[in-house]
Design a protein around this motif. Structure first.
Motif, short mmCIF file in Angstrom:
data_model
loop_
_atom_site.label_atom_id
_atom_site.label_comp_id
_atom_site.label_asym_id
_atom_site.label_seq_id
_atom_site.Cartn_x
_atom_site.Cartn_y
_atom_site.Cartn_z
N LEU A 211 2.17 6.25 -0.56
CA LEU A 211 2.99 5.00 0.00
C LEU A 211 1.80 4.02 0.33
N ALA A 212 0.85 4.61 1.31
CA ALA A 212 -0.07 3.57 1.73
C ALA A 212 -1.27 3.27 0.68
N LYS A 213 -1.76 4.57 -0.23
CA LYS A 213 -2.75 4.24 -0.82
C LYS A 213 -2.56 3.47 -2.32
N ASN A 214 -1.37 3.86 -2.76
CA ASN A 214 -1.17 3.45 -4.25
C ASN A 214 -0.18 2.05 -4.33
N GLY A 215 0.56 1.56 -3.33
CA GLY A 215 0.99 0.36 -3.36
C GLY A 215 2.65 0.71 -3.06
N TYR A 216 3.44 -0.44 -3.31
CA TYR A 216 4.91 -0.19 -3.12
C TYR A 216 5.80 -1.28 -4.11
N GLY B 71 -9.70 -6.61 1.57
CA GLY B 71 -9.51 -5.84 0.24
C GLY B 71 -8.15 -5.01 0.44
N ILE B 72 -7.45 -4.94 1.56
CA ILE B 72 -6.37 -4.03 1.71
C ILE B 72 -5.13 -5.07 1.86
N ILE C 32 3.19 -4.18 -5.97
CA ILE C 32 2.06 -4.69 -5.12
C ILE C 32 1.36 -3.62 -4.83
N ALA C 33 -0.11 -3.63 -5.07
CA ALA C 33 -1.19 -2.67 -5.00
C ALA C 33 -1.76 -2.91 -3.51
N ASN C 34 -2.31 -1.82 -2.87
CA ASN C 34 -2.43 -2.07 -1.47
C ASN C 34 -3.99 -1.98 -1.28
N GLU D 76 -13.19 -0.02 3.57
CA GLU D 76 -12.02 -1.15 3.86
C GLU D 76 -10.94 -0.42 4.82
N LEU D 77 -10.70 0.64 4.49
CA LEU D 77 -9.53 1.39 4.92
C LEU D 77 -10.07 1.86 6.56
N LEU D 78 -11.28 2.42 6.52
CA LEU D 78 -11.70 2.98 7.74
C LEU D 78 -12.17 1.61 8.79
N TYR D 79 -12.46 0.58 8.32
CA TYR D 79 -12.90 -0.60 8.85
C TYR D 79 -11.40 -1.20 9.57
#
Length: 604
Positions: free
Chosen positions: A460-465, A504-505, A473-475, A486-489
């Protein structure tokens, strides 16, 4: 690096150094309850606030009472901001007709999860923005909810720092001051006058301050353009001084209406660190030894210069892949003029790198360039600044109490080395203080690493919803180590109450709104509550005399120890995660590998 760029950075630091003592001395007088040059004008306002709120100016609080006041105030602030956002369609000063439903054009609706995220963000002094201010929020919300919280969340951070300073300064007492008095004084005497003067300066330099509706203009092609305006200067001034960072516009301080000239750019840069720098002198003055404050300032300065002189040359060198791909025909593998992607030409590389460093040294979060477009090592610097708990000057208040917790850990380590009970400012540092300091450091590390790991693997967090009736919509817009950065930041920024983003997210989803909101709460109160517990413990202790075995905490040795503790704890905690992000991306970049935009459809 160019000589002009280096000179720009050095002049900036020298001016910051010049304002540190006078501003710090003024704040020491304010929080000690002494008369200042502003008292004839502002003392009646202070008294009126006490009378209306039922505050006893001479009342003192135990650390538990002080902490309860902080929590109660924060809860009320959250509920107020949340309600104002949800009701904006029924409230005045909304010339564009924004509501909680479908706003005009491409505006983002202020949904319950987004309102929750924004309310938590501004209450915790994070000012993370998962919305576009000029396309989502009315003037009423921007002024009464967000700008007010810019003042109050900053004042609350200063109050907690002053309470911890009193813990070191007082002897054998069970009180550390009064939160409501500290909050009032910080707002009335420090933040309000500075923000008022700064707002006038910004207005004079071209920053809008109006309640008129957005303006219509005809373009050269004959089309109609809508130009967003509003009460920008008043929000911009406290956004910078209070290390808030939440901009009126989505483009933040790269927008010419927030930051129109080179002079405003420099003064805004200076305002990011001014109060935090001044608080180091306030600390020294209140504990009776200004050398102690200068030692903290020196440690922060060393870390500041290390960051800016890694970020700046990395951006100036540019991306070697451009030559290898034949995009640039050059004798050397560098971009001409450096990496200008994501940067305003009017600001340049030196100013952009300095801003990226300063805004993440503090809990400011404002930007005048896009960190997502930085080179791997250029982006590494702001990310590590966040993960070092933003103690390199840091947010107003939070930087000081964060660095003092690291100082406690530092003298504890030094005590273990020489086999004696550690002491700091005449107070024995014992089991409780060290445990509380480590709890604060561990909580933020837990929030960053665990939430990042969850979002890296949960579909759900990685691929989109799904987004019916529209397309999915891609995440993530980037793959590989850059996408991980981008995720770590994002979780580093939220957990450390900074608010800037790599971008980027797609974070405007219920999942990220709620999870990032939780990270902000952990980061804010995971530091405040241990700091206040330490303040209460230290205030109750007697002062022990200095002996030949006491570690001097005002000299070069202690500064080096403190810098080492900050860097080593940050490196040991986050090196594996950073190795998966900017570090490996740097080496892959030199191998000719890119990580371009990648849309991840959830149906594949």
């Amino acid at each position: 690096m160019s000589p002009n760029g280096v000179l720009y950075i050095l002049v900036y630091f020298l001016i910051l150094l010049a304002v540190t003592k006078p501003l710090g001395l003024f704040m020491a007088h304010v929080f000690d309850g002494e008369r200042t040059f502003l008292h004839p004008a502002l003392r009646p306002l202070e008294r009126l606030i006490y009378r209306l709120a039922g505050i006893r100016e001479d009342g003192e609080q135990r650390w538990t009472e002080y902490a309860a006041s902080v929590l109660a105030f924060s809860l009320v602030s959250f509920l107020f901001v949340y309600a104002i956002q949800r009701l904006q369609g029924f409230l005045p000063l909304n010339p564009m007709g924004f509501s909680t439903g479908h706003a005009p054009g491409n505006a983002t609706a202020m949904t319950p999860d987004l309102a929750f995220n924004t309310a938590v963000s501004f209450m915790t002094n994070t000012n993370w923005q998962a919305y576009g201010g000029e396309t989502t929020l009315s003037y009423f919300v921007q002024m009464l909810a967000l700008t007010v919280q810019n003042f109050l969340s900053a004042a609350a951070g200063i109050a907690v720092a002053i309470a911890l300073v009193r813990g070191f300064a007082r002897r054998q007492t069970n009180s550390i001051g009064n939160f409501w008095v500290d909050l009032t004084r910080g707002t009335v005497y420090v933040l309000l006058p500075l923000a008022f003067a700064f707002a006038l300066f910004l207005c004079a330099r071209g920053v809008p301050q109006t309640l008129k509706a957005y303006q219509k203009a005809a373009t050269v092609e004959g089309a109609t353009q809508t130009i967003a305006v509003g009460p920008v200067a008043s929000q911009e001034s406290i956004k910078m001084l209070g290390t808030n960072g939440g901009g009126f516009f989505n483009a933040n301080s790269s927008h010419p209406f927030e930051n129109p000239t080179p002079l405003t750019n420099f003064v805004e840069l200076l305002s990011i660190l001014a109060i935090s720098s001044g608080l180091t002198y306030t600390f020294g003055k209140m504990v009776g030894d200004t050398r102690q404050g200068w030692a903290l300032f020196a440690a922060m300065a060393v870390l500041f210069f290390a960051g800016v002189f890694i970020c700046y040359p990395s951006e100036q060198a540019g991306n070697p892949i451009l030559t290898k791909l034949g995009i640039q025909q050059m004798p050397t593998a560098t971009q001409p003029g450096g990496n200008m992607e994501g940067k305003e030409v009017r600001n340049g590389i030196a100013s952009s790198a300095l801003w990226a460093t300063a805004t993440t040294d503090a809990s400011n979060g404002s930007i005048n360039s896009w960190h997502d477009s930085y080179t791997p090592f250029g982006g590494f610097v702001p990310m590590f600044n966040l993960q070092a708990d933003e103690v390199i000057f840091g947010g107003v208040g939070s930087g000081l109490y964060g660095m003092l917790l690291y100082a406690i850990v530092g003298v504890f380590i030094a005590g273990l080395m020489v086999g004696r009970t550690p002491e700091y400012l005449g107070k024995k540092i014992e089991q409780k203080e060290v445990k509380m300091a480590m709890v604060a450091i561990i909580v933020t590390a837990f929030s960053i690493l665990v939430f990042t790991a969850i979002c890296a693997v949960v579909p759900l967090a990685k691929n989109g919803y799904w987004n019916p009736p529209g397309p999915p919509i891609a995440n993530f817009n980037n793959s590989g180590p850059h996408g991980f950065s981008e995720l770590l930041y994002a979780f580093s920024s939220a957990s450390e109450n900074n608010g800037s983003a790599f971008a980027g997210i797609n974070v405007t989803t219920p999942w990220y709104d709620l999870l990032l909101g939780l990270a902000m709460l952990l980061g804010r109160f995971g530091f405040i509550l241990p700091a206040l517990a330490i303040a209460g413990s230290l205030a109750a202790k007697k002062k022990v005399p200095t002996t030949s075995g006491t570690l001097p905490t005002h000299g070069t040795l202690f500064v080096g120890l403190l810098v080492g503790v900050v860097v080593i704890i940050g490196a040991l905690t986050f090196f594996p995660a950073l190795s998966l992000g900017p570090i490996v991306e740097h080496f892959l970049m030199h191998e000719g590998k890119l990580f371009s935009s990648l849309c991840l459809p959830i149906w594949s």
